[in-house]
Design a protein around this motif. Sequence first.
Motif, PDB file in Angstrom:
ATOM      1  N   PRO A  85      30.987  28.684  78.903  1.00 40.67           N
ATOM      2  CA  PRO A  85      29.595  29.128  78.783  1.00 40.67           C
ATOM      3  C   PRO A  85      29.011  29.583  80.115  1.00 40.67           C
ATOM      4  CG  PRO A  85      29.649  26.746  78.887  1.00 40.67           C
ATOM      5  CD  PRO A  85      31.088  27.206  78.944  1.00 40.67           C
ATOM      6  N   TYR A  86      29.416  30.762  80.571  1.00 36.86           N
ATOM      7  CA  TYR A  86      28.829  31.299  81.793  1.00 36.86           C
ATOM      8  C   TYR A  86      27.321  31.415  81.592  1.00 36.86           C
ATOM      9  CZ  TYR A  86      27.826  34.329  85.735  1.00 36.86           C
ATOM     10  OH  TYR A  86      27.304  34.840  86.905  1.00 36.86           O
ATOM     11  N   LYS A  87      26.543  30.896  82.535  1.00 37.19           N
ATOM     12  CA  LYS A  87      25.082  30.825  82.450  1.00 37.19           C
ATOM     13  C   LYS A  87      24.616  29.836  81.385  1.00 37.19           C
ATOM     14  CE  LYS A  87      23.808  33.545  85.739  1.00 37.19           C
ATOM     15  NZ  LYS A  87      23.160  32.952  86.932  1.00 37.19           N
ATOM     16  N   GLY A  88      25.543  29.004  80.881  1.00 41.78           N
ATOM     17  CA  GLY A  88      25.139  27.947  79.975  1.00 41.78           C
ATOM     18  C   GLY A  88      24.548  26.784  80.752  1.00 41.78           C
ATOM     19  N   ASP A  89      24.072  25.769  80.042  1.00 44.28           N
ATOM     20  CA  ASP A  89      23.501  24.627  80.756  1.00 44.28           C
ATOM     21  C   ASP A  89      24.622  23.702  81.220  1.00 44.28           C
ATOM     22  OD1 ASP A  89      24.169  22.767  78.641  1.00 44.28           O
ATOM     23  OD2 ASP A  89      22.398  23.454  77.551  1.00 44.28           O
ATOM     24  N   ILE A  90      24.244  22.733  82.051  1.00 43.78           N
ATOM     25  CA  ILE A  90      25.236  21.880  82.688  1.00 43.78           C
ATOM     26  C   ILE A  90      25.995  21.037  81.663  1.00 43.78           C
ATOM     27  CG2 ILE A  90      23.706  19.926  83.116  1.00 43.78           C
ATOM     28  CD1 ILE A  90      26.365  21.322  85.525  1.00 43.78           C
ATOM     29  N   GLU A  91      25.327  20.627  80.588  1.00 46.02           N
ATOM     30  CA  GLU A  91      26.000  19.816  79.575  1.00 46.02           C
ATOM     31  C   GLU A  91      27.052  20.643  78.831  1.00 46.02           C
ATOM     32  OE1 GLU A  91      25.887  16.565  79.198  1.00 46.02           O
ATOM     33  OE2 GLU A  91      24.565  16.598  80.941  1.00 46.02           O
ATOM     34  N   VAL A  96      33.292  21.666  78.431  1.00 48.49           N
ATOM     35  CA  VAL A  96      34.519  22.440  78.612  1.00 48.49           C
ATOM     36  C   VAL A  96      35.552  21.602  79.368  1.00 48.49           C
ATOM     37  CG1 VAL A  96      35.521  24.471  79.719  1.00 48.49           C
ATOM     38  CG2 VAL A  96      33.330  24.648  78.550  1.00 48.49           C
ATOM     39  N   ILE A  97      35.098  20.950  80.427  1.00 49.30           N
ATOM     40  CA  ILE A  97      36.003  20.100  81.203  1.00 49.30           C
ATOM     41  C   ILE A  97      36.456  18.908  80.357  1.00 49.30           C
ATOM     42  CG2 ILE A  97      36.243  18.723  83.300  1.00 49.30           C
ATOM     43  CD1 ILE A  97      33.961  20.423  84.483  1.00 49.30           C
ATOM     44  N   ARG A  98      35.513  18.336  79.632  1.00 49.18           N
ATOM     45  CA  ARG A  98      35.847  17.173  78.802  1.00 49.18           C
ATOM     46  C   ARG A  98      36.886  17.541  77.747  1.00 49.18           C
ATOM     47  NH1 ARG A  98      32.910  13.775  74.406  1.00 49.18           N
ATOM     48  NH2 ARG A  98      33.765  11.717  74.869  1.00 49.18           N
ATOM     49  N   SER A 209      22.323  32.091  74.753  1.00 48.80           N
ATOM     50  CA  SER A 209      23.368  31.432  75.529  1.00 48.80           C
ATOM     51  C   SER A 209      24.726  31.973  75.097  1.00 48.80           C
ATOM     52  CB  SER A 209      23.315  29.920  75.306  1.00 48.80           C
ATOM     53  OG  SER A 209      24.319  29.253  76.033  1.00 48.80           O
ATOM     54  N   VAL A 210      25.548  32.387  76.057  1.00 47.59           N
ATOM     55  CA  VAL A 210      26.807  33.075  75.751  1.00 47.59           C
ATOM     56  C   VAL A 210      28.015  32.263  76.204  1.00 47.59           C
ATOM     57  CG1 VAL A 210      28.188  35.140  76.172  1.00 47.59           C
ATOM     58  CG2 VAL A 210      25.707  35.332  75.926  1.00 47.59           C
TER      59      VAL A 210
END
Length: 313
Positions: A85-91, A96-98, A209-210
Amino acid sequence: MATPKKKATPSRAAKCSFMFQAANIEALFPVLDALAWLDFPDTSQVAQFAGIDPRTAGKLLKNCLSIGIAQTAAKEGFALTTPYPYKGDIEQKKTVIREALVRMPLLQHVRQFLNLGDSLDDAVRKAATLDGITDYDASAFGPLLKWSKQMNVLQPDLLIEDIIEDAIESKEERHRSTDKKIVAFLSHSSRDKPFIRQLASDLTKNGISVWLDEREIRVGDSIPDKVGQGLAESDFFLIALSENSVDSAWVKKELNQALVAEIEKRKTHILPLKLSECQIPQLIRDKKYADFSANYKEGLKDLLSTMQQQTTL
């Protein structure tokens, strides 16, 4: 006179075949931003884009390779292997990492041994053996375990389905609330990257959100197995079609009945984007598409209007 014996030189311990780099997990987000936006960047390009030093960028890129969130690509560059999610929120970015950590075979084995009652130290050692890691050194796994604890992925009974279900529930709660935010999953061929950059920018500017998903790098992968959190959170699956993409392996192999069923099961609308004159694949030929082939502004206007209408139904 007897020749004095030379003292035996102690042999150097063999180096563990696995090494996870010690790095702040928050520093990973700008690196992933760089991979999402650039065409197969090398370490120096990632460092410049992310605003960090090349040494730190190199460590983080190695960790990306270890957890399977990126791979080496053309001309020694790097590319994402999962939607982001480029430009998505931190959560959203943390998920993605999770998800990558949950899918990591080594950690899957760790959770299996934890489920059998082993201590964490024993579970990691056994999992490393099972994964073919040689010359085991517990310290080599310390930074990975730190990330895993921060992302809460060491619960013995945790499965990938759990975080996907959480994402679907989150989307349904968003739909029930007054939040009108729209989330779009944008699947495209790397050859159409210039168009995608412009579209992602314009969608973001319009409050959408993209999630970017670049298809072509690993054509053997299955989209339903890879889209995970991004698709589960998204209201729309936007698939960019052009002469570059419709004949490529990622469309021929991945755009199949299983994918369509997976998307529709998650209550995500499919919207084709026609970038140029091309044959729309049979399975989505009955779907309304946004036509960018003649006029970009008109195509964007039509796309935004369609997304707004469908989210109010």
